[in-house]
Design a protein around this motif. Sequence first.
Motif, PDB file in Angstrom:
ATOM      1  N   THR A  70       0.794  -1.280   0.104  1.00 40.42           N
ATOM      2  CA  THR A  70       0.092   0.089  -0.198  1.00 40.42           C
ATOM      3  C   THR A  70       0.735   1.318  -0.047  1.00 40.42           C
ATOM      4  O   THR A  70       1.715   1.309   0.635  1.00 40.42           O
ATOM      5  N   GLY A  71       0.594   1.992  -0.790  1.00 40.64           N
ATOM      6  CA  GLY A  71       1.255   3.490  -0.947  1.00 40.64           C
ATOM      7  C   GLY A  71       2.681   3.383  -1.761  1.00 40.64           C
ATOM      8  O   GLY A  71       3.161   4.538  -1.591  1.00 40.64           O
ATOM      9  N   SER A  72       2.989   2.273  -2.075  1.00 36.53           N
ATOM     10  CA  SER A  72       4.387   2.048  -2.662  1.00 36.53           C
ATOM     11  C   SER A  72       4.392   2.722  -3.994  1.00 36.53           C
ATOM     12  O   SER A  72       3.457   2.800  -4.749  1.00 36.53           O
ATOM     13  N   ASP A  73       5.649   3.062  -4.597  1.00 35.34           N
ATOM     14  CA  ASP A  73       5.877   3.399  -5.804  1.00 35.34           C
ATOM     15  C   ASP A  73       5.439   2.592  -6.819  1.00 35.34           C
ATOM     16  O   ASP A  73       4.755   2.677  -7.935  1.00 35.34           O
ATOM     17  N   ALA A  74       5.888   1.198  -6.254  1.00 31.68           N
ATOM     18  CA  ALA A  74       5.235   0.073  -7.521  1.00 31.68           C
ATOM     19  C   ALA A  74       3.760   0.024  -7.436  1.00 31.68           C
ATOM     20  O   ALA A  74       3.086  -0.401  -8.473  1.00 31.68           O
ATOM     21  N   ALA A  75       2.990   0.158  -6.544  1.00 35.34           N
ATOM     22  CA  ALA A  75       1.462   0.275  -6.541  1.00 35.34           C
ATOM     23  C   ALA A  75       0.970   1.167  -7.400  1.00 35.34           C
ATOM     24  O   ALA A  75       0.127   0.916  -8.305  1.00 35.34           O
ATOM     25  N   SER A  76       1.557   2.338  -7.374  1.00 31.99           N
ATOM     26  CA  SER A  76       1.182   3.414  -8.246  1.00 31.99           C
ATOM     27  C   SER A  76       1.639   3.076  -9.736  1.00 31.99           C
ATOM     28  O   SER A  76       0.822   3.416 -10.621  1.00 31.99           O
ATOM     29  N   ALA A  77       2.692   2.587 -10.038  1.00 29.95           N
ATOM     30  CA  ALA A  77       3.297   2.356 -11.098  1.00 29.95           C
ATOM     31  C   ALA A  77       2.466   1.350 -11.858  1.00 29.95           C
ATOM     32  O   ALA A  77       2.864   0.926 -13.316  1.00 29.95           O
ATOM     33  N   THR A  78       1.837   0.507 -11.246  1.00 28.72           N
ATOM     34  CA  THR A  78       1.242  -0.807 -11.690  1.00 28.72           C
ATOM     35  C   THR A  78      -0.253  -0.865 -11.760  1.00 28.72           C
ATOM     36  O   THR A  78      -0.969  -1.719 -12.146  1.00 28.72           O
ATOM     37  N   GLY A  79      -0.813   0.038 -11.032  1.00 29.35           N
ATOM     38  CA  GLY A  79      -2.368   0.426 -10.972  1.00 29.35           C
ATOM     39  C   GLY A  79      -3.274   0.522 -12.145  1.00 29.35           C
ATOM     40  O   GLY A  79      -2.541   0.761 -13.110  1.00 29.35           O
ATOM     41  N   ASP A  80      -4.576   0.855 -12.096  1.00 30.52           N
ATOM     42  CA  ASP A  80      -5.140   1.061 -13.280  1.00 30.52           C
ATOM     43  C   ASP A  80      -5.035   2.401 -13.797  1.00 30.52           C
ATOM     44  O   ASP A  80      -4.812   2.190 -15.362  1.00 30.52           O
ATOM     45  N   SER A  81      -4.662   3.324 -13.244  1.00 27.95           N
ATOM     46  CA  SER A  81      -4.476   4.492 -13.914  1.00 27.95           C
ATOM     47  C   SER A  81      -3.027   4.423 -14.629  1.00 27.95           C
ATOM     48  O   SER A  81      -2.925   5.186 -15.850  1.00 27.95           O
ATOM     49  N   ALA A  82      -2.082   3.842 -14.198  1.00 25.50           N
ATOM     50  CA  ALA A  82      -0.817   3.627 -14.850  1.00 25.50           C
ATOM     51  C   ALA A  82      -0.933   2.604 -15.960  1.00 25.50           C
ATOM     52  O   ALA A  82      -0.277   3.099 -17.041  1.00 25.50           O
ATOM     53  N   TYR A  83      -1.832   1.794 -15.924  1.00 23.90           N
ATOM     54  CA  TYR A  83      -2.119   0.869 -17.042  1.00 23.90           C
ATOM     55  C   TYR A  83      -2.831   1.625 -18.235  1.00 23.90           C
ATOM     56  O   TYR A  83      -2.540   1.683 -19.375  1.00 23.90           O
ATOM     57  N   LEU A  84      -3.619   2.449 -17.645  1.00 20.62           N
ATOM     58  CA  LEU A  84      -4.614   3.328 -18.900  1.00 20.62           C
ATOM     59  C   LEU A  84      -3.456   4.188 -19.345  1.00 20.62           C
ATOM     60  O   LEU A  84      -3.802   4.585 -20.744  1.00 20.62           O
ATOM     61  N   ARG A  85      -2.659   4.869 -18.626  1.00 18.04           N
ATOM     62  CA  ARG A  85      -1.770   5.781 -19.271  1.00 18.04           C
ATOM     63  C   ARG A  85      -0.846   5.128 -20.273  1.00 18.04           C
ATOM     64  O   ARG A  85      -0.607   5.583 -21.279  1.00 18.04           O
ATOM     65  N   ALA A  86      -0.451   3.612 -19.883  1.00 14.83           N
ATOM     66  CA  ALA A  86       0.149   2.988 -20.881  1.00 14.83           C
ATOM     67  C   ALA A  86      -0.333   2.728 -22.213  1.00 14.83           C
ATOM     68  O   ALA A  86       0.242   2.730 -23.529  1.00 14.83           O
ATOM     69  N   LEU A  87      -1.648   2.282 -22.103  1.00 13.50           N
ATOM     70  CA  LEU A  87      -2.661   1.962 -23.139  1.00 13.50           C
ATOM     71  C   LEU A  87      -2.562   3.310 -24.167  1.00 13.50           C
ATOM     72  O   LEU A  87      -2.569   3.100 -25.296  1.00 13.50           O
ATOM     73  N   LEU A  88      -2.767   4.409 -23.483  1.00 16.91           N
ATOM     74  CA  LEU A  88      -2.875   5.794 -24.278  1.00 16.91           C
ATOM     75  C   LEU A  88      -1.574   6.225 -24.871  1.00 16.91           C
ATOM     76  O   LEU A  88      -1.475   6.416 -26.094  1.00 16.91           O
ATOM     77  N   ASP A  89      -0.463   5.944 -24.315  1.00 17.67           N
ATOM     78  CA  ASP A  89       0.752   6.164 -24.935  1.00 17.67           C
ATOM     79  C   ASP A  89       0.822   5.123 -26.100  1.00 17.67           C
ATOM     80  O   ASP A  89       1.622   5.849 -26.982  1.00 17.67           O
ATOM     81  N   ALA A  90       0.717   4.096 -25.960  1.00 19.06           N
ATOM     82  CA  ALA A  90       0.929   3.071 -26.950  1.00 19.06           C
ATOM     83  C   ALA A  90       0.086   3.579 -28.127  1.00 19.06           C
ATOM     84  O   ALA A  90       0.595   3.262 -29.378  1.00 19.06           O
ATOM     85  N   GLU A  91      -1.321   3.791 -27.972  1.00 17.84           N
ATOM     86  CA  GLU A  91      -1.970   4.211 -29.274  1.00 17.84           C
ATOM     87  C   GLU A  91      -1.621   5.539 -29.883  1.00 17.84           C
ATOM     88  O   GLU A  91      -1.528   5.776 -31.167  1.00 17.84           O
ATOM     89  N   ALA A  92      -1.120   6.497 -28.969  1.00 16.90           N
ATOM     90  CA  ALA A  92      -0.476   7.806 -29.518  1.00 16.90           C
ATOM     91  C   ALA A  92       0.703   7.539 -30.234  1.00 16.90           C
ATOM     92  O   ALA A  92       1.120   8.163 -31.107  1.00 16.90           O
ATOM     93  N   ALA A  93       1.696   6.622 -29.913  1.00 19.33           N
ATOM     94  CA  ALA A  93       2.734   6.309 -30.365  1.00 19.33           C
ATOM     95  C   ALA A  93       2.687   5.556 -31.704  1.00 19.33           C
ATOM     96  O   ALA A  93       3.225   5.735 -32.919  1.00 19.33           O
ATOM     97  N   LEU A  94       1.649   4.770 -31.685  1.00 18.12           N
ATOM     98  CA  LEU A  94       1.394   4.053 -33.107  1.00 18.12           C
ATOM     99  C   LEU A  94       1.154   5.106 -34.175  1.00 18.12           C
ATOM    100  O   LEU A  94       1.346   4.857 -35.395  1.00 18.12           O
ATOM    101  N   THR A  95       0.230   6.185 -33.731  1.00 17.31           N
ATOM    102  CA  THR A  95      -0.169   7.037 -34.857  1.00 17.31           C
ATOM    103  C   THR A  95       1.114   8.033 -35.227  1.00 17.31           C
ATOM    104  O   THR A  95       1.229   8.121 -36.397  1.00 17.31           O
TER     105      THR A  95
END
Length: 295
Positions: free
Chosen positions: A16-41
Amino acid sequence: MTSAHDDAGLLAPGWTGSDAASATGDSAYLRALLDAEAALTRAQEALGLAPQGAGAAVTSAADDGGFDPRSLAGRARGGGNPVIPLVSDLTKAVGEEYGPYVHRGATSQDIMDTATMLVAVRSLDLLLADLARVQRALARLAAEHRDTPMPGRTLTQHAVPTTFGLKAAGWRSLVLDARDRVTAVRDSLPAQLGGAAGTLAAFTAYGATDATALPAAFARELGLRAPLLPWHTLRTPVADLAGCLALTAGALGKVATDVLTLARTEIAELAEGSGGGSSAMPHKANPVRSTLIAA
């Protein structure tokens, strides 16, 4: 009162509250999905497969923060993954002119796998910083106790004398091994791009004369390694990631197990320095840090 859907990590105090929790949570995964879509274009624009301005438009829309992980999760039931509703939302956000260049030629697994690799790389960067801090602390401990005697043990029984400095140096060696393997894996994690069946055929249909150049351009946009082949069903990167994390957990778990054993009341060769309290026995100083690491 908190929502029933809020997860504060009540049963995971080590997480709880760790950097790893933040880096692998839903918000981080959503950020990565969006980054991938933008990079593809952006990659398609760089190769002339999308008009000038498309990459910037998709990147801008992906960065505006107007995407709801909970809504995406609920709508993901329809297709089995969150990319399908995300592409719909992102396309609307981009607008009519450049919306057709969102996700163009890709399949959901391209984006899911690439996002997973992005989350992994970003998390491993944090892990490497932690491992660097741990190895420095163990180096100091080994130097300070270079000549501090303690029993050596074989098969749990006293054998011949050793020093605590040597034991701490052994712990550090494991941490350095973990660091090296995590570094190697972080630097090897690839982007994923193959299209519907891993043939890149859709990109050729959209005008690419050499579709094999696109995965490398996509990877460059994300700072990932270019894939040699689409790896939809070739899961070596995932196995490599699991292997380095398992070794790291084992290296840190070895330290924790040794401390837990040597801090037993009847042995009392080590102590954490400040222990956790007990709700019923105020005299206790429990080795809580080692317990959490082992868990």
